[in-house]
Scaffold this motif. Sequence first.
Motif, PDB file in Angstrom:
ATOM      1  N   ASP A  49       0.835  -1.204   0.000  1.00  0.00           N
ATOM      2  CA  ASP A  49       0.000   0.000   0.000  1.00  0.00           C
ATOM      3  C   ASP A  49       0.872   1.257   0.000  1.00  0.00           C
ATOM      4  O   ASP A  49       0.616   2.207  -0.745  1.00  0.00           O
ATOM      5  N   THR A  52       2.690   1.692  -3.410  1.00  0.00           N
ATOM      6  CA  THR A  52       1.709   2.088  -4.426  1.00  0.00           C
ATOM      7  C   THR A  52       1.353   3.567  -4.278  1.00  0.00           C
ATOM      8  O   THR A  52       1.324   4.307  -5.261  1.00  0.00           O
ATOM      9  N   ARG A  53       1.119   3.976  -3.057  1.00  0.00           N
ATOM     10  CA  ARG A  53       0.709   5.357  -2.770  1.00  0.00           C
ATOM     11  C   ARG A  53       1.840   6.358  -2.997  1.00  0.00           C
ATOM     12  O   ARG A  53       1.631   7.421  -3.570  1.00  0.00           O
ATOM     13  N   ASP A  58       1.731   0.472 -10.019  1.00  0.00           N
ATOM     14  CA  ASP A  58       0.540  -0.361  -9.943  1.00  0.00           C
ATOM     15  C   ASP A  58       0.806  -1.497  -8.960  1.00  0.00           C
ATOM     16  O   ASP A  58       1.936  -1.706  -8.516  1.00  0.00           O
ATOM     17  N   ASP A  59      -0.236  -2.243  -8.628  1.00  0.00           N
ATOM     18  CA  ASP A  59      -0.116  -3.291  -7.605  1.00  0.00           C
ATOM     19  C   ASP A  59       0.941  -4.333  -7.955  1.00  0.00           C
ATOM     20  O   ASP A  59       1.724  -4.746  -7.109  1.00  0.00           O
ATOM     21  N   ALA A  62       4.389  -2.904  -7.488  1.00  0.00           N
ATOM     22  CA  ALA A  62       4.627  -2.682  -6.059  1.00  0.00           C
ATOM     23  C   ALA A  62       4.946  -3.992  -5.348  1.00  0.00           C
ATOM     24  O   ALA A  62       5.827  -4.040  -4.487  1.00  0.00           O
TER      25      ALA A  62
END
Length: 83
Positions: A49, A52-53, A58-59, A62
């Motif tokens: 998370d 990504t942030r 993208d997931d 990450a």
Amino acid sequence: MEKCIACGMPMEKPADHALGDVTKNYCRHCAKENGEMQSFEEKRSNLIDFVTRTQGLDDKAAVGVVETMMKELPAWRDQLWNN
């Protein structure tokens, strides 16, 4: 300087340690409210998370970054490849 075994963050002052306890070898970001270290899955999810942030990945990208990083950290070296 001591580094967190679970995320690698430098721990320069007592407040950086879990619950401010300098005997803990993990940081405040890797601790649960009760002071215990987060599980492998909790830390992995939180790091995905975070990456990504903050890095705009993208997931899938990450996950790759996080797993590469985690396999080098003392807390997870064996965990990552045994799951």
